[in-house]
Design an enzyme around this catalytic site. Structure first.
Site, mmCIF file in Angstrom:
data_model
loop_
_atom_site.group_PDB
_atom_site.id
_atom_site.type_symbol
_atom_site.label_atom_id
_atom_site.label_comp_id
_atom_site.label_asym_id
_atom_site.label_seq_id
_atom_site.Cartn_x
_atom_site.Cartn_y
_atom_site.Cartn_z
ATOM 1 N N GLY A 10 -11.465 3.649 -13.337
ATOM 2 C CA GLY A 10 -10.947 4.181 -11.806
ATOM 3 C C GLY A 10 -10.941 5.056 -11.271
ATOM 4 O O GLY A 10 -10.385 6.264 -11.928
ATOM 5 N N CYS A 275 2.347 3.853 -3.275
ATOM 6 C CA CYS A 275 3.355 2.983 -4.539
ATOM 7 C C CYS A 275 4.557 3.417 -4.394
ATOM 8 O O CYS A 275 5.493 1.746 -4.978
ATOM 9 C CB CYS A 275 3.398 4.731 -4.844
HETATM 10 P P1 NAD Z 1 -7.318 3.822 -5.950
HETATM 11 O O1 NAD Z 1 -7.361 2.515 -5.674
HETATM 12 O O2 NAD Z 1 -7.641 5.076 -5.528
HETATM 13 O O3 NAD Z 1 -8.336 3.285 -7.361
HETATM 14 C C1 NAD Z 1 -8.556 2.480 -8.411
HETATM 15 C C2 NAD Z 1 -9.708 2.258 -9.007
HETATM 16 O O4 NAD Z 1 -9.958 1.576 -9.782
HETATM 17 C C3 NAD Z 1 -10.830 2.638 -7.662
HETATM 18 O O5 NAD Z 1 -11.718 2.755 -7.168
HETATM 19 C C4 NAD Z 1 -11.276 0.633 -8.080
HETATM 20 O O6 NAD Z 1 -12.970 0.851 -7.421
HETATM 21 C C5 NAD Z 1 -11.966 0.948 -9.233
HETATM 22 N N1 NAD Z 1 -11.569 -0.433 -10.042
HETATM 23 C C6 NAD Z 1 -10.503 -1.457 -10.135
HETATM 24 N N2 NAD Z 1 -11.410 -2.655 -10.785
HETATM 25 C C7 NAD Z 1 -12.314 -1.558 -11.464
HETATM 26 C C8 NAD Z 1 -12.533 -2.348 -13.615
HETATM 27 N N3 NAD Z 1 -12.663 -3.425 -13.617
HETATM 28 N N4 NAD Z 1 -13.546 -0.740 -13.534
HETATM 29 C C9 NAD Z 1 -13.775 -0.467 -13.200
HETATM 30 N N5 NAD Z 1 -12.958 -0.015 -12.085
HETATM 31 C C10 NAD Z 1 -12.154 -0.384 -11.137
HETATM 32 O O7 NAD Z 1 -6.044 3.559 -6.684
HETATM 33 P P2 NAD Z 1 -5.211 4.986 -7.049
HETATM 34 O O8 NAD Z 1 -4.371 4.942 -6.024
HETATM 35 O O9 NAD Z 1 -6.038 5.859 -7.900
HETATM 36 O O10 NAD Z 1 -4.047 3.928 -8.391
HETATM 37 C C11 NAD Z 1 -4.609 3.639 -9.498
HETATM 38 C C12 NAD Z 1 -2.983 3.309 -10.514
HETATM 39 O O11 NAD Z 1 -2.284 4.196 -10.365
HETATM 40 C C13 NAD Z 1 -2.075 2.282 -9.480
HETATM 41 O O12 NAD Z 1 -1.799 1.501 -10.143
HETATM 42 C C14 NAD Z 1 -1.260 3.240 -8.608
HETATM 43 O O13 NAD Z 1 0.102 2.741 -8.391
HETATM 44 C C15 NAD Z 1 -0.541 4.088 -9.736
HETATM 45 N N6 NAD Z 1 -0.508 5.772 -9.288
HETATM 46 C C16 NAD Z 1 -0.691 5.609 -8.187
HETATM 47 C C17 NAD Z 1 -0.339 7.034 -7.409
HETATM 48 C C18 NAD Z 1 -0.683 7.565 -6.172
HETATM 49 O O14 NAD Z 1 -0.517 8.761 -6.324
HETATM 50 N N7 NAD Z 1 -2.200 6.898 -5.644
HETATM 51 C C19 NAD Z 1 0.202 8.055 -8.454
HETATM 52 C C20 NAD Z 1 0.383 7.025 -9.075
HETATM 53 C C21 NAD Z 1 0.757 5.786 -9.727
HETATM 54 C C1 UDX Z 2 4.908 8.875 -4.806
HETATM 55 C C2 UDX Z 2 5.906 9.731 -5.769
HETATM 56 O O1 UDX Z 2 5.870 10.594 -5.680
HETATM 57 C C3 UDX Z 2 4.688 10.234 -7.206
HETATM 58 O O2 UDX Z 2 5.825 10.671 -8.077
HETATM 59 C C4 UDX Z 2 4.791 9.093 -7.437
HETATM 60 O O3 UDX Z 2 3.117 9.721 -9.288
HETATM 61 C C5 UDX Z 2 3.395 8.549 -6.830
HETATM 62 O O4 UDX Z 2 4.501 8.242 -5.383
HETATM 63 P P1 UDX Z 2 3.032 10.139 -3.227
HETATM 64 O O5 UDX Z 2 3.406 8.769 -2.787
HETATM 65 O O6 UDX Z 2 2.404 10.320 -3.620
HETATM 66 O O7 UDX Z 2 4.175 10.264 -4.733
HETATM 67 O O8 UDX Z 2 4.137 11.136 -2.498
HETATM 68 P P2 UDX Z 2 5.741 11.477 -1.784
HETATM 69 O O9 UDX Z 2 5.365 13.149 -1.604
HETATM 70 O O10 UDX Z 2 6.448 11.053 -3.121
HETATM 71 O O11 UDX Z 2 5.878 10.621 -0.483
HETATM 72 C C6 UDX Z 2 6.089 9.225 -0.513
HETATM 73 C C7 UDX Z 2 6.113 9.193 1.567
HETATM 74 O O12 UDX Z 2 7.863 9.651 1.177
HETATM 75 C C8 UDX Z 2 5.829 9.932 2.293
HETATM 76 O O13 UDX Z 2 5.381 8.916 3.561
HETATM 77 C C9 UDX Z 2 6.182 11.253 2.228
HETATM 78 O O14 UDX Z 2 6.368 11.557 3.541
HETATM 79 C C10 UDX Z 2 7.668 10.521 2.519
HETATM 80 N N1 UDX Z 2 8.401 12.193 2.308
HETATM 81 C C11 UDX Z 2 9.093 12.162 1.019
HETATM 82 C C12 UDX Z 2 9.565 11.949 3.046
HETATM 83 O O15 UDX Z 2 10.536 10.726 4.036
HETATM 84 N N2 UDX Z 2 11.391 12.575 2.826
HETATM 85 C C13 UDX Z 2 10.874 13.089 1.304
HETATM 86 O O16 UDX Z 2 12.187 13.810 1.477
HETATM 87 C C14 UDX Z 2 10.045 13.153 0.872
#
Ligand code: NAD
Ligand code: UDX
Length: 475
Positions: A10, A275
């Site tokens: 991923g 998220c």
């Molecule tokens: P994303 O959609 O940006 O990336 C996921 C990637 O996985 C995609 O590029 C997709 O093509 C790939 N993928 C899907 N199935 C696959 C497979 N079978 N083999 C190989 N690749 C595959 O998602 P993300 O934002 O990186 O989030 C990933 C996970 O992490 C989620 O569970 C999310 O909840 C969690 N998470 C996200 C954040 C964030 O800030 N985005 C923070 C903490 C946790």
């Molecule tokens: C969140 C969590 O913070 C992170 O720990 C987790 O791993 C993924 O989800 P993210 O969604 O990337 O991270 O951004 P974050 O800074 O948490 O903001 C989320 C949303 O809340 C944004 O739309 C932001 O503008 C809003 N926000 C954040 C508020 O409206 N008020 C605040 O005080 C903080």
């Protein structure tokens, strides 16, 4: 065994930056990031990375080709790896059982099946994706039912807490690293091996180990608590707007209590991102499945309050513009869900833009990091095709605001604070309105220029405060 090769499955917002920072901090470990999306992998191998994240370009440039590789050859990377991170997406299910609430684990399951099929040696498999509590059990079932003879797996939960826009900073200097594993000699050994990877740059005291289920649930809990704070302050912003209190002052006053703390109390148009809503919905669904309806209802309210906030803000714009925005030109500044990212997933700007389009407005949209195609995709996905010619995307803020009736600020980009608002005022149709959905502008200055200003959690107009409790005539 010491981990020498890591495979990250991923290459998204989590997998890409996380593996890049591991490669940066662990020059003795070879890290290969794989994805089914060939175009994305090509971008990771190019000068223009598929995601915008401050500091990421520099990290990738330093490590790529040295001990960091991006590849579509998933089988080879799995085969060679000692430790595999699963960082695939876990979106909300759009069909069947749990539709609109449960996490769709099909990508995680696909990944587990490929690992079982390919692995000819023991592997540590690490859930980095956010998953429902006890997901590791399902992964283990799949691995055990499909593995090659003599191969064994340890499953660890190692949720990621990075926030977009500050991902590199969060990864380099995290508040904590959480590792959950099975309480057995093999489980403890696997935890130790993953901990040693992190110990290349993170002190041992910050590495917190638990059982697998606590670790999985802690990730959902952390996001639920963070989102709850935003919904709590947003709920009070509505009270402020009717009473004359200022939500920023209230946030500062309560935040000084060390038990409450000052972070994450910024009232806004509503939280967005991939998220919070997804993980809250998942938590609500889990509670319902566990026959805990009161707990489910408690967390559902955090989501409902966020919907209310987005709708309150959109309504405020429409009502202020004499209850009709049909054919009015409205500038939307900011389309990403927060500053310093190009990510638009669940962005409140989509909700606001859609509400205005539904009322017949013509939108002029500008975001420093979101490309036109992504803006159009988001808005066309939830609108009729004929709205297309009412959406115009601009390359800078001044062009976007020209000849508009109102400026609606949806994302708190720093550059919006620095704009020349005298110039903007002179370019706009009068009366010129500003709706500050992030409470970042100098409202007094804007009013002095001549703008009619509305914001979140603070009354700025000259309408007298209603003394009739329960009256809802004021927005
Ligand atoms: P994303 O959609 O940006 O990336 C996921 C990637 O996985 C995609 O590029 C997709 O093509 C790939 N993928 C899907 N199935 C696959 C497979 N079978 N083999 C190989 N690749 C595959 O998602 P993300 O934002 O990186 O989030 C990933 C996970 O992490 C989620 O569970 C999310 O909840 C969690 N998470 C996200 C954040 C964030 O800030 N985005 C923070 C903490 C946790
Ligand atoms: C969140 C969590 O913070 C992170 O720990 C987790 O791993 C993924 O989800 P993210 O969604 O990337 O991270 O951004 P974050 O800074 O948490 O903001 C989320 C949303 O809340 C944004 O739309 C932001 O503008 C809003 N926000 C954040 C508020 O409206 N008020 C605040 O005080 C903080």
């Amino acid at each position: 065994m010491v981990v020498k090769k890591i495979c990250g499955i991923g290459a998204g917002y989590v997998g890409g930056p996380t593996c890049s920072v591991i490669a940066l901090k662990c020059p003795d470990i070879q890290v290969t990031v794989v994805d089914v999306n060939h175009e994305k992998i090509a971008q990771w191998n190019s000068e223009k990375l598929p995601i915008y994240e401050p500091g990421l370009d520099e990290v990738v440039e330093k490590c790529r080709g040295r001990n960091l590789f991006f590849s579509t050859d998933m089988r080879l990377a799995i085969q060679e790896a000692d430790l595999i991170f699963i960082s695939v997406n876990t979106p909300t299910k759009t069909f069947g059982n749990g539709q609109g609430r449960a996490a769709d684990l099909k990508y995680v399951e696909n990944t587990a099946r490929i690992i079982a099929e390919v692995a000819t040696e023991d592997k540590i498999v690490v859930e980095k994706s956010t998953v429902p509590v006890r997901a590791a059990e399902s992964i283990l079932h799949i691995l055990r039912a499909n593995h090659k003879p003599g191969v064994s797996f340890q499953i660890l939960s190692n949720p990621e807490f990075l926030a977009e826009g500050t991902a590199i900073e969060n990864l380099v200097n995290p508040d904590r690293v959480l590792i959950g594993g099975h309480d057995s000699p093999e489980g403890r050994a696997a935890i130790e091996q993953l901990a040693q990877v992190y110990e290349h740059w993170i002190s041992r005291e910050k590495i917190f180990t638990t059982n697998t289920w606590s670790s999985e649930l802690s990730k959902l809990a952390a996001n639920a608590f963070l989102a709850q704070r935003i919904s709590s302050i947003n709920s009070l912003s509505a009270v402020c707007e009717v009473t004359g209190a200022d939500v920023s002052e209230v946030a500062s006053a309560i935040g000084l209590d060390s038990r409450i703390g000052s972070k994450f109390l910024q009232a806004s148009v509503g939280f967005g991102g991939s998220c919070f809503q997804k993980d809250l919905l998942n938590l609500v669904y889990i509670c319902e499945c566990l026959n805990l309806p009161q707990v489910a209802a408690y967390w559902q309210q955090v989501i409902d309050m966020n919907e209310y906030q987005k709708s309150r803000f959109s309504t405020k714009v429409i009502v202020s513009l004499f209850n009709t925005v049909t054919d009015k030109h409205i500038a939307i500044l900011g389309f990403a869900f927060k500053k310093n990212t190009g990510d638009t997933r669940d962005s409140p700007a989509i909700y606001v833009a859609k509400s205005l389009l539904d009322e017949g407005a013509v939108l002029h949209i500008y975001d420093p990091k979101v490309q036109e195609a992504l803006i159009m995709d988001n808005l066309m996905a939830c609108s009729d095709s004929h709205v297309k010619n009412r959406i115009h995307v601009y390359q800078d803020a001044y062009s976007a605001v020209e000849n508009t009736h109102a400026l609606v600020l949806c994302t708190e980009w720093d550059e919006f604070i620095e704009l020349d608002y005298e110039k903007i005022y002179s370019q706009m149709t009068k009366p010129a309105y500003i709706f500050d959905g992030r409470k970042i502008l100098d409202h007094t200055r804007l009013q002095n220029i001549g703008f009619i200003v509305q914001t979140i959690g603070k009354r700025l107009n000259r309408i007298p405060v209603s003394r009739t409790w329960g009256s809802s005539t004021q927005l």
